[in-house]
Structures are given as structure tokens and as C-alpha cells.
Design an enzyme around this catalytic site. Structure first.
Site, mmCIF file in Angstrom:
data_model
loop_
_atom_site.group_PDB
_atom_site.id
_atom_site.type_symbol
_atom_site.label_atom_id
_atom_site.label_comp_id
_atom_site.label_asym_id
_atom_site.label_seq_id
_atom_site.Cartn_x
_atom_site.Cartn_y
_atom_site.Cartn_z
ATOM 1 N N GLY A 175 49.958 41.549 45.776
ATOM 2 C CA GLY A 175 49.290 40.338 45.708
ATOM 3 C C GLY A 175 48.023 40.727 45.309
ATOM 4 O O GLY A 175 47.379 41.875 44.693
ATOM 5 N N LYS B 131 41.458 49.435 31.635
ATOM 6 C CA LYS B 131 41.490 48.430 32.946
ATOM 7 C C LYS B 131 42.778 48.014 33.133
ATOM 8 O O LYS B 131 43.450 48.194 34.064
ATOM 9 C CB LYS B 131 40.275 47.611 32.692
ATOM 10 C CG LYS B 131 40.396 46.503 34.074
ATOM 11 C CD LYS B 131 40.096 47.347 35.231
ATOM 12 C CE LYS B 131 40.464 46.107 36.197
ATOM 13 N NZ LYS B 131 40.045 46.530 37.727
ATOM 14 N N CYS C 54 43.619 40.967 41.707
ATOM 15 C CA CYS C 54 43.844 41.744 40.435
ATOM 16 C C CYS C 54 45.030 41.848 39.915
ATOM 17 O O CYS C 54 45.435 41.582 38.754
ATOM 18 C CB CYS C 54 43.205 43.218 40.686
ATOM 19 S SG CYS C 54 41.514 42.971 41.594
ATOM 20 N N THR D 48 36.721 41.786 34.604
ATOM 21 C CA THR D 48 37.797 42.337 33.533
ATOM 22 C C THR D 48 38.065 41.048 32.348
ATOM 23 O O THR D 48 38.343 40.083 32.892
ATOM 24 C CB THR D 48 39.116 42.206 34.628
ATOM 25 O OG1 THR D 48 38.792 43.335 35.424
ATOM 26 C CG2 THR D 48 40.394 42.776 33.777
ATOM 27 N N LYS E 79 46.786 38.727 38.295
ATOM 28 C CA LYS E 79 46.019 38.278 37.618
ATOM 29 C C LYS E 79 45.873 39.032 35.965
ATOM 30 O O LYS E 79 46.164 38.488 34.924
ATOM 31 C CB LYS E 79 44.576 37.722 37.774
ATOM 32 C CG LYS E 79 43.397 37.875 36.748
ATOM 33 C CD LYS E 79 42.305 37.430 37.502
ATOM 34 C CE LYS E 79 41.246 38.602 38.062
ATOM 35 N NZ LYS E 79 40.538 39.263 36.785
ATOM 36 N N ARG F 70 43.969 35.585 48.493
ATOM 37 C CA ARG F 70 44.486 35.522 47.074
ATOM 38 C C ARG F 70 45.778 36.263 46.665
ATOM 39 O O ARG F 70 45.848 37.296 46.872
ATOM 40 C CB ARG F 70 43.263 35.675 45.852
ATOM 41 C CG ARG F 70 42.168 34.688 45.765
ATOM 42 C CD ARG F 70 40.982 35.292 44.945
ATOM 43 N NE ARG F 70 40.167 36.271 45.364
ATOM 44 C CZ ARG F 70 39.388 36.885 44.674
ATOM 45 N NH1 ARG F 70 39.017 36.445 43.530
ATOM 46 N NH2 ARG F 70 38.486 37.847 45.020
ATOM 47 N N GLY G 151 58.120 47.224 49.656
ATOM 48 C CA GLY G 151 57.689 46.094 50.446
ATOM 49 C C GLY G 151 57.786 44.671 49.585
ATOM 50 O O GLY G 151 58.732 44.780 48.963
ATOM 51 N N LEU H 51 37.736 49.471 41.658
ATOM 52 C CA LEU H 51 37.585 49.526 42.851
ATOM 53 C C LEU H 51 38.631 49.011 43.637
ATOM 54 O O LEU H 51 39.133 47.852 43.221
ATOM 55 C CB LEU H 51 36.306 48.828 43.389
ATOM 56 C CG LEU H 51 34.878 49.310 42.864
ATOM 57 C CD1 LEU H 51 33.565 48.249 43.316
ATOM 58 C CD2 LEU H 51 34.494 50.593 43.261
ATOM 59 N N VAL I 145 33.102 42.924 43.324
ATOM 60 C CA VAL I 145 32.632 43.735 42.485
ATOM 61 C C VAL I 145 31.119 43.971 42.340
ATOM 62 O O VAL I 145 30.279 44.856 42.312
ATOM 63 C CB VAL I 145 33.113 43.671 40.925
ATOM 64 C CG1 VAL I 145 32.537 44.606 39.956
ATOM 65 C CG2 VAL I 145 34.891 43.835 41.075
HETATM 66 C C1 UGA Z 1 43.552 47.058 42.408
HETATM 67 C C2 UGA Z 1 43.373 48.714 42.129
HETATM 68 O O1 UGA Z 1 43.936 49.459 42.868
HETATM 69 C C3 UGA Z 1 42.015 48.949 41.863
HETATM 70 O O2 UGA Z 1 41.961 50.129 41.303
HETATM 71 C C4 UGA Z 1 41.435 47.861 40.747
HETATM 72 O O3 UGA Z 1 39.967 48.092 40.847
HETATM 73 C C5 UGA Z 1 41.596 46.572 41.583
HETATM 74 O O4 UGA Z 1 43.056 46.073 41.947
HETATM 75 C C6 UGA Z 1 40.847 45.506 40.491
HETATM 76 O O5 UGA Z 1 41.320 45.332 39.544
HETATM 77 O O6 UGA Z 1 39.707 45.022 41.067
HETATM 78 P P1 UGA Z 1 43.181 45.828 44.996
HETATM 79 O O7 UGA Z 1 43.857 44.730 44.468
HETATM 80 O O8 UGA Z 1 41.968 45.639 45.923
HETATM 81 O O9 UGA Z 1 42.951 47.122 43.932
HETATM 82 O O10 UGA Z 1 44.394 46.563 46.045
HETATM 83 P P2 UGA Z 1 45.338 47.575 45.939
HETATM 84 O O11 UGA Z 1 45.014 48.439 46.941
HETATM 85 O O12 UGA Z 1 45.763 48.236 44.813
HETATM 86 O O13 UGA Z 1 46.623 46.709 46.307
HETATM 87 C C7 UGA Z 1 47.307 45.634 45.457
HETATM 88 C C8 UGA Z 1 48.612 45.226 46.200
HETATM 89 O O14 UGA Z 1 49.602 46.243 46.006
HETATM 90 C C9 UGA Z 1 48.469 44.812 47.657
HETATM 91 O O15 UGA Z 1 48.960 43.623 47.829
HETATM 92 C C10 UGA Z 1 49.284 46.188 48.399
HETATM 93 O O16 UGA Z 1 49.852 45.805 49.496
HETATM 94 C C11 UGA Z 1 50.205 46.466 46.962
HETATM 95 N N1 UGA Z 1 50.900 47.915 47.315
HETATM 96 C C12 UGA Z 1 50.020 48.697 47.050
HETATM 97 C C13 UGA Z 1 52.108 47.803 47.283
HETATM 98 O O17 UGA Z 1 52.958 46.862 47.801
HETATM 99 N N2 UGA Z 1 52.510 49.266 47.593
HETATM 100 C C14 UGA Z 1 51.798 50.063 47.280
HETATM 101 O O18 UGA Z 1 52.211 51.447 47.238
HETATM 102 C C15 UGA Z 1 50.513 49.865 47.166
#
Ligand code: UGA
Length: 428
Positions: free
Chosen positions: A255, A202, A258, A125, A261, A325, A251, A152, A16
């Protein structure tokens, strides 16, 4: 640049802090990033990003060259004025509560070195309710406090910075006006509210996105029983604008640093306030169950896994990041190993070292898949998704089982190549 610019100091060069700093410098602001980790500092000063985030390294180089971005140890910082952004980690503890040690250290430092009139903007957060207390404390030192949560996503954070759906600012009107200048060049609605509401936005955002994923994963399980295709179901429900098409990819579950946690922390916040957040608890349980699916499927298709070679592909928590993570693979590999399988791993981006969750990481996809009786796709990296699966399956052994934990391959292609395809909510 618009109007009188505040200089910006950011605490913490993690995902971040680093992305925010690089983007703010790119937008013309004067940014100082403070980092306590000497290794990270050293790397940044050499122009090498300590994290992998597409586009970040270029923006860092640009900011440094333009003299708008510099990296210091907090001890070198001197008096702290302007806008002070806190972007340090708030990891999970065994109770699920967020660990605020790093935040408290920064707040103490600000209290001892802040110039009156400084604004403290919280991007870490922190549990809803924390900010009000910090604001009270910092007011005693002449600082205003603003909650400025970050949305993000890793892997597309730079893009997300400039194309965000909203900017959320919680605090007093005067402080919020100065904060808006940071985002003057971003075309997004600004929602202003009180501090605790901003903190809740958030947590509620991440909890809702996690809920969407767990929801579609439950639907996928039922699709498997009924012979329906979850991809079509997701597309069909997603066309309803009230539901939306995003975050409906079934799926092996979410993970990362974010969702796990933040869902745990929100559950903890509810519990400590005497409230039982049933729905969120179920969302977390469903996600844990998704991790077991590939192991159960391999056992039911291959029988005993003892001595059978299994390749786990995609070791990060999602594509285009080096972050492992709470990556599904980290949980699935030990489960397979406990069944006696001979597990190897592969990740398109090297993660440093050739050991991951106690198993060998192969240098190439070909080597990982060769002679495996089963592969488990744990992350949909383009290299894995777009590989020549006809050729890969030809090198496999036994039933040539492809467990597609991200529903990213064409099942027909796997079957035509002589493989056995299993996805999540994609029955034959
Ligand atoms: C997430 C949020 O999308 C951001 O908006 C937020 O800022 C961030 O957490 C945070 O709190 O800092 P991030 O963890 O980087 O972002 O990644 P995502 O793209 O949201 O994916 C999270 C997980 O969900 C991944 O393991 C992904 O494979 C899974 N996922 C995502 C699915 O299993 N199915 C989906 O349709 C979308």
C-alpha cells in the site's frame, strides 16, 4: 561543505520535501522550504513536524536553530536562484495518470521569478516524458532542468537519505555537476543519464519492488496448497544474490503513497503509448487479490461474520508512519463490515479522531482484541508484533482466530495459547 555552495529552495513540505530539506540543512546547506498550506507552515514555524518521520523533527529543529533552514509561503520567497527543488505531490487520477497540477503551478512560479542560471531539480515523481517538456520550457527562462528521483521509504526516510544505494541525476552535464554538490557528503554511487531515463528509473524501481512482493504473494498462495512455508522459501531464494532477500515478505500486499500510484501511472504511460504492460497489470491484480484473503479466510473459518466482533490491527500502510494512504486496512475493514462483522480498529500511533473507515478505533490494543472472535493484523507495528499474545488470546472469544496478514507472529505461540493461527503461505 564543499566548494561554492548553491542556496537551495524546496517547493513542498511533504514527506520528500521536508526530509530532503532537513537533511540538506543538516549537511550544511542553506535551505528554504516553500509550502502553501498555512497549517503546515504554522506547525513548522513552531518546530513541530506536520508529518511523523523518525529523526526528521530533530533535524528540522537543528537546521532552524543554525539559521540554515527556514519555512516560507511561496508568495514571500522573492527571486528564485540557486537550486530549486520541486517536491510537490503527484497524486493519482481516475485514469491512473499522475495529476501534475501542483507541479505545473510551481513551474509557472519558477518561470516568473527565476534568476538566470537557476537549476530546477525534480524530485516529485512525474511521468516519464514530462521532464523533457519542462526542461524545454524552463530553458526559455534561463533555467536548467534535472530529474533527481527519490528513493526514500517512509518511516526510515532520514536513514535512507544518508544510506542510499544510489543517487540518480538526469540532465545536462553542467547542471549535473552542480547537483552533485548537494550529495557531496553521501557515500553512494551517482548514476547520471538523460532526463527520461532518470524518470524511468524511478518508475521501474517501484514497479520492480512491487513485482517482487506480488511474486512472493503468488508463491505464498501455492505454499498454502502444498504445505510449504513461504518464509523458508523466501529465505532460500533470497540467498541467491541475483534475487536478493529484500521485498520478499508475503502478506496482504503493498500500500502507501507510492507503489499503488506509481504502478498505476506506469501502466497508464504504457497504455497511452500503445503498449500493454502485461506483467505490471498482473502485479497490480495480485495485490488487489491479497486484500481479500483475510475476509475469505475469516468466512471459511467462522462461517457467517454477521454480528461477530473482528479487530483490525495496524491501520497505517506500514509501521512507523502516520500515513494511511492506500493502507490495506482501509480496504479490508469495509469488506468485513459488508459481511456484517462488528469491526473495531487499533493503531499504535494515534491517527487523530476515533473513526477510521467508518469503524471505531480503540485506544488500546487490549481493548480492541478483548471479546473479538478474530483479529486481522494488517500492519506489523512492533507493539502489535511483540505484544503478549498469550494474554491477548485469553481475552478473545469463540475460535480466537488470529489472521496474521504480515506473517509477523510465531504461529506456534498463538496455537499454544489456544488461538487459531492463519498466515499468508504458512500452512499448519
Ligand atoms: C517505496 C520505496 O521502497 C521507496 O524506495 C520509494 O522512494 C518510495 O516508495 C517512493 O516512491 O516514494 P514506501 O512506500 O515508503 O517506499 O514503503 P516500502 O517500505 O517500500 O513499503 C511499501 C509497501 O510494501 C508497504 O505496504 C509494505 O507493507 C509492503 N511490503 C514491503 C510488503 O508487503 N512486503 C515486503 O517484502 C516489503
Amino acid at each position: 561543505m564543499h566548494g561554492m555552495a548553491d542556496k537551495i529552495t524546496i517547493f513542498g513540505a511533504g514527506y520528500v520535501g521536508l526530509v530532503s530539506g532537513a537533511c540538506l540543512a543538516h549537511s550544511g546547506h542553506d535551505v528554504t522550504l516553500l509550502e502553501t498550506d498555512e497549517g503546515k507552515l504554522d506547525s513548522l514555524r513552531r518546530g513541530v513536524s506536520p508529518i511523523f518521520e523518525p529523526g526528521a523533527e530533530d533535524l528540522i529543529a537543528e537546521g532552524v536553530a543554525a539559521g540554515r533552514l527556514r519555512f516560507l509561503h511561496p508568495d514571500e520567497a522573492g527571486p528564485l536562484g540557486g537550486i530549486l527543488v520541486i517536491a510537490v505531490g503527484t497524486p493519482t487520477t481516475t485514469t491512473g495518470a499522475a495529476d501534475l497540477t501542483a507541479v505545473r503551478t510551481v513551474v509557472d512560479r519558477i518561470a516568473s521569478a527565476a534568476e538566470p542560471g537557476a537549476i530546477v531539480a525534480m524530485k516529485s515523481t512525474v511521468p516519464a516524458g514530462t521532464g523533457v517538456r519542462l526542461a524545454e520550457k524552463l530553458r526559455g527562462y534561463g533555467c536548467e532542468y534535472v530529474s533527481n528521483p527519490e528513493f526514500l521509504r517512509e518511516g526510515s526516510a532520514v536513514q535512507d537519505w544518508y544510506h542510499t544505494d544510489r543517487i540518480v541525476l538526469g540532465g545536462t552535464p553542467v547542471a549535473l555537476e552542480r547537483m552533485k554538490a548537494l550529495y557531496a557528503d553521501i557515500d553512494a554511487p551517482v548514476l547520471t543519464c538523460d532526463i527520461t531515463s532518470a524518470e524511468m528509473i524511478k518508475y521501474a524501481s517501484n514497479a520492480f519492488l512491487a513485482t517482487k512482493i506480488s511474486f512472493i504473494n503468488e508463491i505464498a498462495s501455492i505454499c498454502d496448497f502444498l504445505g510449504a512455508q513461504v518464509d523458508d522459501v523466501a529465505a532460500g531464494i533470497g540467498m541467491d544474490a541475483r534475487i536478493g532477500k529484500d521485498f520478499l515478505r508475503a502478506g496482504i500486499g503493498w500500500g502507501g503513497s507510492c507503489f499503488p500510484k506509481d504502478t498505476r501511472a506506469l501502466d497508464f504511460i504504457a497504455t497511452i503509448n500503445g503498449y500493454d504492460f502485461h506483467l505490471l497489470r498482473a502485479v497490480i491484480e495480485v495485490n488487489a487479490r491479497q486484500r481479500v484473503l483475510p475476509v475469505r479466510a475469516l468466512k471459511s473459518e467462522l462461517g457467517e461474520l454477521e454480528g461477530k466482533r473482528v479487530a483490525v490491527l495496524g491501520l497505517t500502510f506500514k509501521p512507523e508512519t502516520d500515513d494511511t494512504r492506500e493502507a490495506p486496512a482501509l480496504e479490508i475493514i469495509p469488506l468485513l463490515a459488508a459481511e456484517g462483522a462488528e469491526v473495531v480498529g487499533y493503531n499504535p500511533m494515534t491517527l487523530g479522531g476515533d473513526d477510521y473507515a467508518g469503524v471505531r478505533v480503540c485506544p488500546t490494543l487490549d481493548e480492541a482484541v478483548a471479546c473479538a472472535e478474530a483479529v486481522v493484523i494488517t500492519t506489523e507495528w512492533p507493539e502489535i508484533r511483540d505484544a503478549d499474545w498469550t494474554a491477548l488470546i485469553a481475552t478473545m472469544a469463540g475460535r480466537r482466530l488470529v489472521y496474521d496478514g504480515r506473517n509477523c507472529l510465531d504461529p506456534g505461540r498463538v496455537r499454544d495459547a489456544g488461538g487459531t493461527y492463519l498466515g499468508v503461505g504458512r500452512p499448519q
